[in-house]
Design an enzyme around this catalytic site. Structure first.
Site, PDB file in Angstrom:
ATOM      1  N   ARG A  77       0.825  -1.213   0.000  1.00 44.18           N
ATOM      2  CA  ARG A  77       0.000   0.000   0.000  1.00 44.18           C
ATOM      3  C   ARG A  77       0.858   1.262   0.000  1.00 44.18           C
ATOM      4  NH1 ARG A  77      -3.622  -0.447   4.774  1.00 44.18           N
ATOM      5  NH2 ARG A  77      -4.475   1.511   4.026  1.00 44.18           N
ATOM      6  N   GLN A 112     -10.344   9.834   7.282  1.00 47.99           N
ATOM      7  CA  GLN A 112     -10.029   8.494   7.808  1.00 47.99           C
ATOM      8  C   GLN A 112      -8.867   7.910   7.022  1.00 47.99           C
ATOM      9  OE1 GLN A 112     -13.983   6.180   8.465  1.00 47.99           O
ATOM     10  NE2 GLN A 112     -14.474   7.823   7.059  1.00 47.99           N
ATOM     11  N   ASP A 115      -3.248   8.242   3.674  1.00 51.27           N
ATOM     12  CA  ASP A 115      -2.402   8.317   2.476  1.00 51.27           C
ATOM     13  C   ASP A 115      -1.784   9.694   2.190  1.00 51.27           C
ATOM     14  OD1 ASP A 115      -4.542   9.822   1.410  1.00 51.27           O
ATOM     15  OD2 ASP A 115      -5.410   8.079   0.412  1.00 51.27           O
ATOM     16  N   HIS A 130      -7.149   8.183  11.556  1.00 54.48           N
ATOM     17  CA  HIS A 130      -6.632   6.809  11.612  1.00 54.48           C
ATOM     18  C   HIS A 130      -5.123   6.732  11.389  1.00 54.48           C
ATOM     19  CE1 HIS A 130     -10.957   5.192  10.653  1.00 54.48           C
ATOM     20  NE2 HIS A 130     -10.814   5.566  11.908  1.00 54.48           N
ATOM     21  N   CYS A 141       8.267   0.645  23.049  1.00 53.48           N
ATOM     22  CA  CYS A 141       8.567   1.925  23.708  1.00 53.48           C
ATOM     23  C   CYS A 141       7.773   3.088  23.102  1.00 53.48           C
ATOM     24  CB  CYS A 141      10.072   2.220  23.683  1.00 53.48           C
ATOM     25  SG  CYS A 141      10.693   2.745  22.077  1.00 53.48           S
ATOM     26  N   CYS A 160      12.981  -1.502  16.388  1.00 50.27           N
ATOM     27  CA  CYS A 160      13.137  -0.147  16.918  1.00 50.27           C
ATOM     28  C   CYS A 160      14.610   0.162  17.191  1.00 50.27           C
ATOM     29  CB  CYS A 160      12.326  -0.035  18.198  1.00 50.27           C
ATOM     30  SG  CYS A 160      12.566   1.483  19.104  1.00 50.27           S
ATOM     31  N   SER A 202     -17.899   4.456   3.657  1.00 51.10           N
ATOM     32  CA  SER A 202     -19.022   3.527   3.827  1.00 51.10           C
ATOM     33  C   SER A 202     -19.829   3.868   5.077  1.00 51.10           C
ATOM     34  CB  SER A 202     -18.510   2.090   3.903  1.00 51.10           C
ATOM     35  OG  SER A 202     -17.514   1.992   4.891  1.00 51.10           O
TER      36      SER A 202
END
Ligand code: BJW
Ligand code: ZN
Length: 269
Positions: A77, A112, A115, A130, A141, A160, A202
């Protein structure tokens, strides 16, 4: 589906009903980016992903069960997002913000989507509910970074730099709390607007799906732009059924009298 010619018929009535200097709050969902080539969550699935329900990948449980699968989904994505460009729907919302927010703040965009296409279209007053697909956070952490990493060629999950914990995309999965500050600002924007626009969502994922209902209870005029009916449709004042890249430029130029660059041949109709 009502085509673009049909929604044009109700624009004159809509234009009469809308106070030109009213406060506008917009909520967008995956549909607004569909025409930039980013698949929505609940429609036909393509390629590798036809086997998976995206809603089932967007959970901590899925990540812990199969982090490689979830990471591979996000990397795919991210690639789509980095190649995508904002479409005329994003650009029209940015033009409306520029028009309304000249002196005072009369436009808020709640999204929401993860991108960044609204940012790239020039919108400024954006609330991301989101998270953002390009940011990352450590599971242990909670250190956040803005520089996206990826799995190693043999499928090692990124770790990390601070504590060695597993890294995940800084997005909100099902069962997780939305960022409190964003939520408060979104609630405030839904309560305080005169016009609420729900675009390409939706309208089923909570708590975002409650925002138009908050605006409805506060007597805002509700407009929905979507290619399909949604559970919100029965409550709205105007349903504009069609592609957001076509409907938004028409709606915004007609109601707010904003000159919009002609983006496509459809705009000439
Ligand atoms: C076009 C178009 C074009 C296409 N032009 N239109 C029962 C009742 C109420 C709530 C719940 C419940 N059971 C569970 C819940 C809670 C849950 C929820 O709402 N579930 C529902 C499925 C029922 N919500 C949560 O878990 C949320 N957190 C929460 O509630 O916390 C509270 C809490 C936590 C802990 C303890 C106690 C309380 C979190 C929700 C997070 C959602 N995350 C995702 C992934 C984000 C990261 C990522 O991108 O990877 O967010 S899931 C996915 O859904 C994504 C989207 O932002 C979100 C909304 O989807 P959206 O944008 O509406 O897309 P689609 O695909 O659904 O729709 C596209 C629309 O566009 C369609 O209508 C098309 O017709 C249209 N369209 N092309 C115009 N060109
Ligand atoms: Zn860490």
């Amino acid at each position: 589906m009502i085509d673009s010619a049909d929604f044009l018929k109700i624009l004159p009535d809509l234009a009469k009903a809308i106070p030109q200097n009213g406060v506008v709050t917009v909520l967008t969902g995956a549909g607004v980016s569909a025409e930039s080539g980013i698949p929505t969550f609940r429609e036909a699935r393509t390629g590798l992903w036809e086997k998976y329900d995206p809603a089932e990948l967007a959970t901590m449980e899925a990540f812990l069960n199969n982090p490689k699968l979830v990471w591979a989904w996000y990397q795919w994505r991210r690639e789509l997002v980095s190649k995508a460009i904002p479409n005329p729907g994003h650009l029209a919302l940015s033009a409306l913000e520029q028009h309304l927010n000249q002196d005072t703040e009369k436009f808020v965009l709640i999204t929401q989507n993860v991108d960044s296409l609204h940012h790239r279209a020039g919108s400024k007053n954006i609330i991301e509910l989101h998270g953002n697909i390009m940011r990352e956070v450590c599971l242990d952490c909670y250190q956040k970074t803005n520089s996206p990493t990826s799995m190693s060629p043999d499928g090692e999950i990124p770790r990390c730099s601070n504590c060695g914990g597993l890294i995940r995309p800084d997005v909100v999965w099902f069962g997780e709390q939305l960022p409190q500050k964003s939520l408060d600002l979104a609630w405030q924007a839904a309560r305080n607007c005169d016009i609420f626009l729900s675009v390409g969502t939706s309208a089923i994922v909570q708590p975002a799906a409650s925002l138009p209902m908050i605006a409805y209870q506060n007597e805002a005029i509700i407009i929905e732009v979507n290619i399909n009916q949604t559970p919100l449709s029965p409550y709205v004042d105007f349903v504009l059924q069609g592609f957001s890249s076509i409907v938004l430029p028409k709606l915004i130029s007609r109601v707010w009298n904003i000159k919009m660059i002609s983006f496509s041949k459809n705009d000439e109709k």
